[in-house]
Design an enzyme around this catalytic site. Structure first.
Site, mmCIF file in Angstrom:
data_model
loop_
_atom_site.group_PDB
_atom_site.id
_atom_site.type_symbol
_atom_site.label_atom_id
_atom_site.label_comp_id
_atom_site.label_asym_id
_atom_site.label_seq_id
_atom_site.Cartn_x
_atom_site.Cartn_y
_atom_site.Cartn_z
ATOM 1 N N THR A 237 0.892 -1.163 0.000
ATOM 2 C CA THR A 237 0.000 0.000 0.000
ATOM 3 C C THR A 237 0.922 1.202 0.000
ATOM 4 O OG1 THR A 237 -1.641 -1.173 1.338
ATOM 5 C CG2 THR A 237 -1.683 1.204 1.507
ATOM 6 N N ARG A 265 -13.766 -7.663 -0.838
ATOM 7 C CA ARG A 265 -13.080 -7.436 0.446
ATOM 8 C C ARG A 265 -12.515 -6.020 0.504
ATOM 9 N NH1 ARG A 265 -7.490 -5.904 1.773
ATOM 10 N NH2 ARG A 265 -7.005 -6.764 3.806
ATOM 11 N N GLY A 267 -10.011 -3.603 2.766
ATOM 12 C CA GLY A 267 -9.030 -3.605 3.835
ATOM 13 C C GLY A 267 -9.147 -2.335 4.661
ATOM 14 N N ASP A 268 -8.046 -1.959 5.285
ATOM 15 C CA ASP A 268 -8.036 -0.776 6.139
ATOM 16 C C ASP A 268 -7.880 0.523 5.346
ATOM 17 O OD1 ASP A 268 -5.449 -1.666 5.435
ATOM 18 O OD2 ASP A 268 -4.548 -0.558 7.098
ATOM 19 N N THR A 288 0.239 0.720 6.506
ATOM 20 C CA THR A 288 0.341 -0.299 5.463
ATOM 21 C C THR A 288 0.479 -1.647 6.178
ATOM 22 O OG1 THR A 288 2.756 -0.116 5.352
ATOM 23 C CG2 THR A 288 1.499 1.247 3.833
ATOM 24 N N GLY A 289 0.057 -2.710 5.525
ATOM 25 C CA GLY A 289 0.216 -4.038 6.128
ATOM 26 C C GLY A 289 -1.116 -4.716 6.361
ATOM 27 N N GLY A 291 -4.408 -5.376 6.904
ATOM 28 C CA GLY A 291 -5.558 -4.483 6.991
ATOM 29 C C GLY A 291 -6.582 -4.915 8.021
HETATM 30 N N1 GLY Z 1 -3.286 -2.537 4.127
HETATM 31 C C1 GLY Z 1 -3.834 -2.879 2.901
HETATM 32 C C2 GLY Z 1 -4.870 -3.914 2.957
HETATM 33 O O1 GLY Z 1 -4.887 -4.707 3.874
HETATM 34 O O2 GLY Z 1 -5.693 -3.956 2.074
#
Ligand code: GLY
Length: 402
Positions: A237, A265, A267-268, A288-289, A291
């Site tokens: 990300t 889906r 993510g964060d 990042t990482g 989510g």
């Molecule tokens: N941090 C990006 C995701 O999990 O989609």
């Protein structure tokens, strides 16, 4: 020949580095974390993949440009780069081979926010989030509605799946599915038994993956990188927070999300408060990482609330990482499978990069890209020493591969 997981992964890392060198990308020396450096403004912090784009954005910010526009200029780089397979064009697709992008942004000076999720066929989703912020009475649009809104606002529809991403997706399909790849009538039918889930407990060995990659026409120089993506689905990300000389602060985050995710889906990254949060009274933070873990802790917002109560950026970020670890009772046996990096910027110019683990693999530390007049990549401060592993574990930790 036997190859330990660590050897195999190191080989992949070297392959990736060579590809980078061949692509003539400048790889800067990574400096130690500098959380106690004297604060300066203007300042931009970003995920490591934002590094090449800091110079132009910093000049824009220094010349009086808007803080959100500066952050958007940074993340636009990876969004446009077909070789960055974690963001925008060339992002790795969902399990059906369709690229779905997520993004959000917050503009500190006007305390406004915009977000988009699960967007197909539109490359610049961080800018699209800004359009939602500027031109609707909403904060978040998703899926088809977001795509139609983008077209109405003048964005071009395009196929975001590059040939390289498509082949890597096919490699993942063939390595993980019973019905993709050679069938019983194929002369290579025995390949299905070499290291298939039925015979070795679910760890596709390197030799099988290399054969599949060659069969899919993935060039030898790109096979290691493609196999890496299959074995360790990335959550890459790009986040950027920008602080102007006058104290204006903004942030944005954009991603193609977890590779091979279920369609739909989120993510964060599109979640205001998780992937990004900005409060002009406090600062800006992003992630990042992993989510899913970050959504549960509402990481960026929690970091800002920590700073509001007096913690330094480093303390605020480490506290959130500790709270995530607490969700798992501190058990590293499980925590090894999740990794998050936070980019934390306080309104006075203090900043920190923190991560759960040192890096995704030995020798490749997590980094924060910084520009405060000098541009650099710094190692993050990690809660745990060592490399994280990927979930789901297609390669059992410590297991030999043949
Ligand atoms: N941090 C990006 C995701 O999990 O989609």
């Amino acid at each position: 020949m036997t190859l330990s997981r660590r050897d195999f992964m190191s080989g992949l890392a070297l392959g990736a580095a060579a590809t980078t060198a061949a692509g003539a990308r400048a790889v800067p020396e990574i400096e130690a974390a500098q959380p106690l450096r004297a604060p300066r403004r203007p300042l931009i912090v970003a995920a490591g993949n934002g590094f090449p784009y800091l110079e132009e954005a910093y000049g824009f910010l220094r010349d009086g440009g808007d803080s959100l526009e500066a952050a958007l200029r940074v993340v636009r780089g990876p969004e446009d780069d077909p070789e960055d397979d974690s963001v925008g064009l060339g992002g790795l697709p969902n399990e059906e081979g369709v690229v779905e992008l997520d993004a959000c942004c917050m503009h500190g000076p006007t305390r406004r926010a915009g977000a988009v999720g699960g967007v197909r066929n539109i490359r610049s989703v961080a800018r699209l989030a800004r359009e939602v912020m500027l031109h609707t009475a909403h904060v978040m649009l998703v899926g088809e509605g977001a795509e139609r809104f983008a077209v109405a606002r003048g964005f071009q529809r395009e196929n975001l799946l590059t040939d390289a991403s498509r082949r890597t997706w096919l490699l993942w399909k063939e390595a993980h599915s019973d019905w993709w790849g050679p069938g019983l009538a194929d002369p290579a039918w025995r390949e299905r038994f070499r290291g298939s889930p039925r015979t070795d407990g679910g760890s596709p060995p390197a030799a099988r993956l290399r054969a599949l990659a060659a069969g899919l026409g993935i060039p030898p120089a790109q096979q290691d990188a493609a196999i890496d993506r299959v074995l360790r689905p990335p959550t890459g990300t790009v986040h950027c927070s920008a602080l102007a000389a006058n104290g204006d602060v903004s942030g944005c985050t954009t991603t193609s999300g977890l590779a091979w995710k279920l369609p739909g889906r989120l993510g964060d990254s599109p979640i205001i408060g998780a992937g990004c949060y900005c409060d002009p009274d406090v600062g800006s933070a992003g992630a990042t990482g992993s989510g899913e873990e970050n959504i549960k802790i509402v990481g960026a917002h929690t970091i800002l609330e920590n700073m509001r109560r007096g913690m330094t950026p480093l303390e605020a970020g480490m506290d959130v990482l500790r709270r995530i670890a607490h969700h798992y009772g501190g058990a590293q046996e499980r925590l090894q499978f999740l990794d998050i990096t936070y980019y934390v910027l306080r309104k006075d110019g203090a900043y920190a990069g923190v991560s759960m683990w040192t890096g995704y693999e030995p020798g490749r530390p997590h980094t924060i890209a910084v520009h405060d007049g000098s541009r650099r990549l710094e190692k993050t401060t990690s809660l745990f020493e060592g490399a994280s592993a990927y979930w789901p574990p297609t390669v059992a930790p410590g297991r030999d591969q043949t």
